[in-house]
Structures are given as C-alpha cells and as structure tokens.
Write a protein that holds these residues in place. Structure first.
Motif, PDB file in Angstrom:
ATOM      1  N   ASP A 208       0.836  -1.309   0.081  1.00 24.46           N
ATOM      2  CA  ASP A 208      -0.087   0.009  -0.057  1.00 24.46           C
ATOM      3  C   ASP A 208       0.870   1.249  -0.030  1.00 24.46           C
ATOM      4  N   ASP A 209       1.768   1.572  -0.866  1.00 23.30           N
ATOM      5  CA  ASP A 209       2.899   2.469  -0.994  1.00 23.30           C
ATOM      6  C   ASP A 209       3.580   2.805   0.331  1.00 23.30           C
ATOM      7  N   GLN A 210       3.505   1.729   1.348  1.00 23.97           N
ATOM      8  CA  GLN A 210       4.416   1.925   2.494  1.00 23.97           C
ATOM      9  C   GLN A 210       5.296   0.935   2.663  1.00 23.97           C
ATOM     10  N   LEU A 211       6.566   1.318   3.285  1.00 29.56           N
ATOM     11  CA  LEU A 211       7.587   0.261   3.433  1.00 29.56           C
ATOM     12  C   LEU A 211       7.296  -0.035   4.940  1.00 29.56           C
ATOM     13  N   ILE A 212       7.424  -1.461   5.258  1.00 28.51           N
ATOM     14  CA  ILE A 212       7.198  -2.203   6.502  1.00 28.51           C
ATOM     15  C   ILE A 212       8.305  -3.320   6.879  1.00 28.51           C
ATOM     16  N   GLU A 213       8.760  -3.312   7.948  1.00 32.29           N
ATOM     17  CA  GLU A 213       9.543  -4.300   8.272  1.00 32.29           C
ATOM     18  C   GLU A 213       8.809  -5.532   9.020  1.00 32.29           C
ATOM     19  N   ILE A 214       8.838  -6.666   8.467  1.00 35.21           N
ATOM     20  CA  ILE A 214       8.268  -7.717   8.929  1.00 35.21           C
ATOM     21  C   ILE A 214       9.009  -8.945   9.040  1.00 35.21           C
ATOM     22  N   ASP A 215       8.498 -10.007   9.602  1.00 32.26           N
ATOM     23  CA  ASP A 215       9.314 -11.350  10.139  1.00 32.26           C
ATOM     24  C   ASP A 215       9.166 -11.990   8.494  1.00 32.26           C
ATOM     25  N   VAL A 216      10.143 -12.724   8.314  1.00 36.58           N
ATOM     26  CA  VAL A 216      10.110 -13.297   6.934  1.00 36.58           C
ATOM     27  C   VAL A 216       8.965 -14.395   6.735  1.00 36.58           C
ATOM     28  N   GLU A 217       8.462 -15.064   8.025  1.00 31.23           N
ATOM     29  CA  GLU A 217       7.547 -16.174   7.941  1.00 31.23           C
ATOM     30  C   GLU A 217       6.169 -15.408   7.597  1.00 31.23           C
ATOM     31  N   ASP A 218       6.027 -14.236   7.689  1.00 33.90           N
ATOM     32  CA  ASP A 218       4.915 -13.386   7.277  1.00 33.90           C
ATOM     33  C   ASP A 218       5.021 -12.707   5.782  1.00 33.90           C
ATOM     34  N   VAL A 219       6.032 -12.952   5.248  1.00 32.68           N
ATOM     35  CA  VAL A 219       6.205 -12.471   3.742  1.00 32.68           C
ATOM     36  C   VAL A 219       5.392 -13.501   2.978  1.00 32.68           C
ATOM     37  N   GLN A 220       4.496 -12.864   1.749  1.00 30.40           N
ATOM     38  CA  GLN A 220       3.799 -13.744   0.989  1.00 30.40           C
ATOM     39  C   GLN A 220       4.535 -13.671  -0.376  1.00 30.40           C
ATOM     40  N   GLY A 222       4.605 -13.053  -3.961  1.00 29.95           N
ATOM     41  CA  GLY A 222       4.236 -12.100  -4.860  1.00 29.95           C
ATOM     42  C   GLY A 222       4.589 -10.399  -4.214  1.00 29.95           C
ATOM     43  N   ASP A 223       4.800 -10.605  -2.972  1.00 33.73           N
ATOM     44  CA  ASP A 223       5.092  -9.269  -2.372  1.00 33.73           C
ATOM     45  C   ASP A 223       6.252  -8.710  -3.077  1.00 33.73           C
ATOM     46  N   THR A 224       6.426  -7.338  -2.726  1.00 33.56           N
ATOM     47  CA  THR A 224       7.675  -6.435  -3.261  1.00 33.56           C
ATOM     48  C   THR A 224       8.660  -6.164  -2.272  1.00 33.56           C
ATOM     49  N   MET A 225       9.736  -6.652  -2.523  1.00 30.81           N
ATOM     50  CA  MET A 225      10.838  -6.592  -1.289  1.00 30.81           C
ATOM     51  C   MET A 225      11.825  -5.593  -1.705  1.00 30.81           C
ATOM     52  N   ILE A 226      11.958  -4.559  -0.785  1.00 31.40           N
ATOM     53  CA  ILE A 226      13.142  -3.802  -1.075  1.00 31.40           C
ATOM     54  C   ILE A 226      14.468  -3.894  -0.506  1.00 31.40           C
ATOM     55  N   VAL A 227      15.507  -4.129  -1.299  1.00 32.63           N
ATOM     56  CA  VAL A 227      16.850  -4.484  -0.609  1.00 32.63           C
ATOM     57  C   VAL A 227      17.758  -3.620  -0.779  1.00 32.63           C
ATOM     58  N   LYS A 228      18.047  -2.667   0.209  1.00 32.12           N
ATOM     59  CA  LYS A 228      19.000  -1.536   0.375  1.00 32.12           C
ATOM     60  C   LYS A 228      20.527  -2.006   0.036  1.00 32.12           C
ATOM     61  N   PRO A 229      21.488  -1.193  -0.673  1.00 33.80           N
ATOM     62  CA  PRO A 229      22.980  -1.528  -0.884  1.00 33.80           C
ATOM     63  C   PRO A 229      23.483  -1.826   0.673  1.00 33.80           C
ATOM     64  N   GLY A 230      24.355  -3.028   0.710  1.00 36.16           N
ATOM     65  CA  GLY A 230      24.856  -3.428   1.888  1.00 36.16           C
ATOM     66  C   GLY A 230      23.966  -4.498   2.531  1.00 36.16           C
ATOM     67  N   GLU A 231      22.854  -4.780   2.449  1.00 36.67           N
ATOM     68  CA  GLU A 231      21.862  -5.443   2.997  1.00 36.67           C
ATOM     69  C   GLU A 231      22.005  -6.858   2.740  1.00 36.67           C
ATOM     70  N   LYS A 232      21.737  -7.638   3.498  1.00 38.02           N
ATOM     71  CA  LYS A 232      21.413  -9.236   3.040  1.00 38.02           C
ATOM     72  C   LYS A 232      20.010  -9.403   2.362  1.00 38.02           C
ATOM     73  N   ILE A 233      19.848 -10.079   1.564  1.00 33.32           N
ATOM     74  CA  ILE A 233      18.350 -10.469   0.966  1.00 33.32           C
ATOM     75  C   ILE A 233      17.815 -11.455   1.873  1.00 33.32           C
ATOM     76  N   ALA A 234      16.797 -11.120   2.142  1.00 36.10           N
ATOM     77  CA  ALA A 234      15.923 -11.964   2.982  1.00 36.10           C
ATOM     78  C   ALA A 234      15.079 -13.107   2.294  1.00 36.10           C
TER      79      ALA A 234
END
Length: 691
Positions: A208-220, A222-234
């Motif tokens: 919904d045009d908002q960035l939220i940080e959630i547990d990987v178990e709750d990621v579905q 088709g979700d859009t994930m944002i990965v910043k430079p230097g971060e581990k991909i979840a």
C-alpha cells in the motif's frame, strides 16, 4: 505459575542442546518413545535435531533427556550459546579436578588410607561422576551396556577394592573427555548453524505504498521486497527494478559477486553490494534455496555412510566382547593362584580401556564436518554414502551444453564475401531481429552496437532459416539447406549461418557454444586425482562436439546421442569404471540416476537439480568437482585413520595387561586419548577449503 505447553498436532521439530554422544542420543530417543502421547520420534544426532510426532511438552522432552542435561528448543527459536566454562557439567568437572588435586596432597602428606584423604577423593567422585554413576547404574539394572555402564562398573569396583585415588582420577578424566567431545561435536555442528544464520529474519516489504519491516514468515509470495545496498537479501525472488552486484557465496560458493538486473534471480542469504533492488518474492521462507540446503544438509548428515554402518555393527559385538574379556582377566589368573585384588583391578582397567566411544564417533564426526564444509563451499552432498563413493570414482562423464560449455552460443567468425563485415552483420541482425532462438540471441549480442536496417515481410522456413526484405531486396539467413543450388564454402567446425539473396551468397557467420573458463585446468586436476577417463556426452553433431572436446581436454567424446543413448553408455561404462555423471539435472536425469554418483550443475537455480542428483553444485562452477573429489578422498582417509587409531590404542593398552602395567588412570587416558585423537583428526576437515 502455569507452564507453557507446546502442542504437537502432527509433528514439530526441535533443536537440541547438550546432546553429547550417540549412546546418549539413543537413550534419549528411547525415553521419548515412552511418553504415551508420542507416536513416533526421529532424532538426528549429527544435526542435534528432534522431530516428534504426537503430543508432548517441552518439560516432558527435557525430562526424557535429564540424564544428559539435554535442553530442548522449538526449531525457529535460536538455542542460546553457552560458553564452555559456564556449562554446569564443565564447572563440576573443574571442581572435581580441584578435589582430586587436594586429595593427592593429603595422599602424600597424611597417607592414602587416612579418612580425610578418602573423603576428599569420594567428594571428587560424587561431584564429577554423579550423572555418570546414576545413568550407568540404571543401565546396569536394565542390562543395557554402553560406555557409561562400563565406566560405572569400573569406578564402583575400584572403590570396593580401596583404589579411591584412581577411581577419582578416572571420574575426572572421563568427565573431561565428555566435555571435550561435546565441545568438538558442537564445533562440527556449527557448519549447519552457520548456514542457518545466513538469511536475515526480517524483510522490508512495500505494501500500500508503504515500507514495512516484517518477519520473513509473514512475507507472502508476490510481495515486493526492497533491498538496500549492503543489506542481506531476506527472500528468494526476481529483480523487478534496479541493478547491482550480489555476493551469493553463501549459496553457490562463488567468490566473485554476480551482476543482477531485471528478471534476474536472487537468493535469500546473499548480500546486495551496490545498488538498491526491488524484488518480487517468489518463494515462502520455508521454500527458499537456503532453507532447502539446510534441510538437505541435515538429512545428509543423518544418513549413515557404509563405513559408519560397519562400525555400528562392529560396536554391537565389541562391547559384550570387552566385558567377557574383562571377566576372563578377573577370573582366570586367580584360579591359577594369582592375587584376586590385583586381577580384579586389571579387569576393571580392561573395562575402562575397552569403552567403544572413540570407535563409535570416529566416522560420524568426519562425515558431519565434511558435508558441512562442502555446503559452505557451494557443494551439496546428500549423504555420507555419496561422499564415500565419490572418493572411489575413476571416470567422469559430462553433458556438453550448459555443463562443459556455457550454454550461450557466440558468434566466433564473420566472413563477408561481398561488401564489408559490418554490412553483413547489419543484414544478419535485421533478419534475426525478432527471433528468440539461442543462435539468434548470439547474433543480437554481436550486433548490439550497430545501427540495423528495418526488415519486413518475414517468412520463417522450419528447419532451414528466415527470409525477409531489407533495403528493398529479399535476403535470407539459415543453414545449407536454405541455399540449395548455390555453391557454399566448406566450413568444417561449429554451426554455420549463411547469408545471401535468392541467387547469391554474400557471406557467412559461425556460431559456437563456448567452453567454460579454465576448463582444461579442471580436467587436468581430475586426471591428477586419479580420474582415468573423462568423457563428454552430447546430442550435438560430431564435428562440433570434437572441436569442443579438443578445447576442453576431455579424454573421449561421444556425439549425436539421444538421452536414452547417454543412459546406455553410462551402463556400459559402469562395467569397467566407477562413474560420476555431471549434467543439469533435467535432460540428463536418467544418466544421473544410473551413474554411481550423479552431480547436478547449478542447483541453486533449479529444484529439479536438488532433487535428482546425489550431489548438487549450487553454482555453475566446474572447479567444485575436483574440490569435492579431493574432499571426499581426504574424508575417507581420515575415517580410516580414525578407525585405525581407535583400535590401535585399545590393542596397545590391552596388551599392557599381560605384564600388569595397565592402571585405571592409564586406561582412561588411553580411552580419552583415542576419543580426542579421532575427533581432532576429523575436525581438520573444517579447514579443508577450496584451492
């Protein structure tokens, strides 16, 4: 306060802490089975992992393991890391040592039979050996004979005949041996733990045009994930936007970061090094590549290798044989007039030195360490049996496309018979502009920087090529059959695309799949490791196959083969060799299954490769094959060394009974020494990194 109860509907998986030996694991599993609500139990000693079918509580499970102070944690809860010096059993061992030292001060100052001396040694025995004697006594009552039973008999027997000092030393040394063995197994298991910690627990998701940080178990999915430079991909996914270089060494073993752009696959646990990435999640947290690797590594470590199965069978008869030998040592000499107390002492020493712990642990600790090491280097070995078989391989068969070669054809030669090479490429590029055939993509890549004319009125001729209008004239591109009636130059190697008009040839392009970099070096390494035959199996035409064979250094080439013919060839080759087959895990599935060891390339990219082969190379790196063979040979050598060391030290110590030189403390030193030697010898495999 009401205790928290974990209800196990169908099954639930737990992590264990404090699981110190295989005998303890067997007792723990047996105790769990006695819980009425438990239907079935699967205990993986190597991975310290417990699967329970039925209903139980954490308290009930820990009660079942109370004899060895085993702690139980839900799978997704990370077990706390307790420093070596903070563990209760290790603190008691140190305290026992202090009482042993004080006891020996009294021993030399006021005499070995003084009440204070005996009391001090008794305290050392009780503090250091309470759990040992408690468990051993219970086993003795039930006629269950393991190393704790043998040690308990020896300690009680030594106390009965008045050897308090030696009984205390035996208890301390056994406790020290257990502590060091537990420490070593934890170190070996860290190969799995390090994999489990690769992927982060939380992900940044755009909803919904908002960035939220959630547990990987709750990621579905088709979700859009944002990965910043230097971060581990979840999470595993495909790149929607952005371009970056990603370090995926933890997954594929590749040391060089890989470029990722639109449509590229990324893996959970890899590190985004440069630009920001917008990723569409394609797998749930339970199905990510790293999760599958962890699961398969744990299952592989639980599977017993042939050598381990032999050792287990041997140990089954070995322990009763040692007890019988000890009884004979106690009884026979006194029958012929020898002193009873002396030979009871010698018999107890035989029991101590005969403990099978070094022999039992000699193989699993090496297998656990080697498989974990391989996984960290991007090689997934799916069981100890395959690790052993790989050491005996003397022939390796390779698929060609995508295995020996990159699977990406490239234009290798441009020959213009009329006009310039650039004009020839412009016409060829225009004719192939809308084709997605691999050969067409090679031409697209070659003509990227050229300004291409527009081609119209396309006509595709199946099995021959393409005809279209360029610059108002009809041109065609294709194989020799498209140019029947026109004299063509003789080109003996690779795939040839002729370009011309209805009546005239204006030039030709040669297109070839390229061998992987440094492949000749890898073939040379294989031959140095004792691989007498390397063969390339391909469905490609003979002249192309032989050209690739010459470039790569394989010892033999078999061309124009259908999948069933590849299978037949592997069957014939197995009659004279022990064969490993290397392929992509899809088209080569029958041959992979038939070979002694099937090795799939690029396992990180395909579920089929992970499921089909015995060994999966997570990246497309052929250098992992000589590395894996070298690792397996070293592992097998260390296993044989361990078995030899364990038995040799036992035999030498037992021979000391004849002149009467075997004391209780020397016996426990021999047993502890054998155990520590085989463990530390096996842990050398941790340092076995790819060269």
């Amino acid at each position: 306060m009401r205790k928290k109860v974990f209800r196990l509907a169908e099954k639930q998986v737990f992590r264990l802490q404090g699981l110190s030996c295989t005998n303890c694991a067997a007792t723990f599993e047996k105790n769990i089975r006695k819980i009425n609500s438990v239907e079935d139990v699967d205990l993986n000693f190597s991975a310290a992992k417990l699967t329970v079918h039925g209903e139980a509580t954490i308290e009930e499970l820990e009660q079942a393991g109370a004899f060895d102070h085993i702690k139980v944690y839900p799978e997704k809860k990370k077990a706390p890391v307790i420093p070596f010096y903070k563990k209760r059993e290790n603190q008691l061992t140190i305290l026992s040592l202090l009482f042993v030292m004080v006891g020996y001060v009294f021993y030399f100052q006021i005499g070995e039979h003084h009440t204070l001396t005996i009391s001090t040694f008794v305290l050392a025995i009780v503090i250091g050996g309470y759990d040992l004697i408690k468990t051993g006594s219970k086993n003795l009552i039930k006629f269950q004979f393991d190393m704790k039973t043998l040690m308990t008999i020896a300690v009680i027997g030594a106390a009965i005949i008045g050897e308090w000092a030696e009984a205390a030393v035996v208890v301390f040394l056994f406790a020290l041996s257990e502590a060091l063995e537990s420490f070593s197994m934890d170190k070996a298991r860290n190969s799995i733990q390090s994999l489990m910690e690769v992927a982060p627990n939380r992900a940044t998701i755009k909803r919904d045009d908002q960035l939220i940080e959630i547990d990987v178990e709750d990621v579905q999915i088709g979700d859009t994930m944002i990965v910043k430079p230097g971060e581990k991909i979840a999470m595993d996914g495909k790149v929607k936007e952005g371009m970056s270089y990603v370090n995926q060494a933890a997954i594929t073993g590749e040391s060089v970061p890989v470029e990722k752009g639109d449509g590229a696959t990324v893996f959970a646990g890899s590190i985004n090094e440069e630009g920001a990435l917008v990723v569409e999640v394609t797998k749930s947290s339970e199905d990510t590549t790293i999760a599958k690797i962890i699961h398969l590594v744990e299952e592989a470590q639980a599977e017993k290798a042939p050598t381990q199965q032999f050792v287990d069978r041997f140990a089954k008869y070995y322990t009763p044989a040692i007890m019988l030998l000890a009884l004979l040592v106690i009884v026979i000499p006194p029958v012929f007039g020898a002193d009873w107390q002396t030979w009871i002492y010698n018999g107890l020493a035989v029991l101590v030195v005969g403990c099978p712990c070094a022999l039992v642990i000699s193989t699993p600790v090496a297998i656990v360490t080697a498989i974990g090491n391989a996984a960290r280097n991007g090689v997934l070995i799916k069981g100890g049996i395959y690790l052993e078989q790989l050491a005996n391989i003397d022939a390796v068969a390779f698929d060609k496309t995508g295995t020996i070669t990159l699977g990406k054809p490239m234009v290798t030669e441009v020959e213009a018979l009329r006009g310039t090479e650039e004009e020839l490429l412009q016409i060829a590029g225009a004719l192939e502009a809308y084709s997605e055939h691999p050969i067409a993509r090679a031409i697209h890549k070659k003509t990227t920087n050229l300004l291409l004319p527009e081609a119209t009125q396309f006509q595709s001729i199946t099995g021959k090529g393409i005809i279209a209008t360029v610059h108002g004239a009809r041109y065609k591109i294709g194989n020799a059959r498209l140019f029947e009636g026109i004299e063509l130059p003789s080109v003996s190697e690779n795939t040839v695309l002729y370009v011309g008009t209805e009546n005239e040839l204006i030039g030709y392009l040669t297109v070839a799949d390229q061998p992987r970099p440094n492949i000749r070096q890898q073939m040379k390494k294989l031959h140095q490791l004792g691989i007498s035959k390397t063969v390339m199996l391909t469905g490609d035409v003979t002249n192309v196959a032989e050209n690739i064979g010459q470039q790569t250094g394989v010892s033999d080439v078999k061309a124009e083969l259908y999948p069933e013919e590849k299978l037949s060839y592997i069957k014939r080759l197995k009659q004279s060799h022990r064969v490993a087959m290397v392929g992509d895990g899809i088209n080569d599935a029958p041959a992979l299954a038939e070979a002694n060891v099937g090795i799939a390339m690029g396992g990180a990219g395909t579920d089929v490769a992970l499921e089909t082969a015995d060994i999966a190379l997570m990246g497309d790196d052929l250098s992992k094959i000589p590395y894996s063979i070298q690792l397996s040979k070293r592992t097998l050598r260390i296993i044989k060394e361990n078995i030899g060391l364990a038995l040799l030290l036992k035999v030498v110590a037992l021979l000391l009974v004849i002149p009467g030189w075997l004391t209780l403390w020397l016996a426990i030193f021999a047993d502890m020494g054998a155990t520590l030697l085989v463990v530390f010898n096996a842990l050398r495999l941790i340092r076995k990194n790819e060269k």
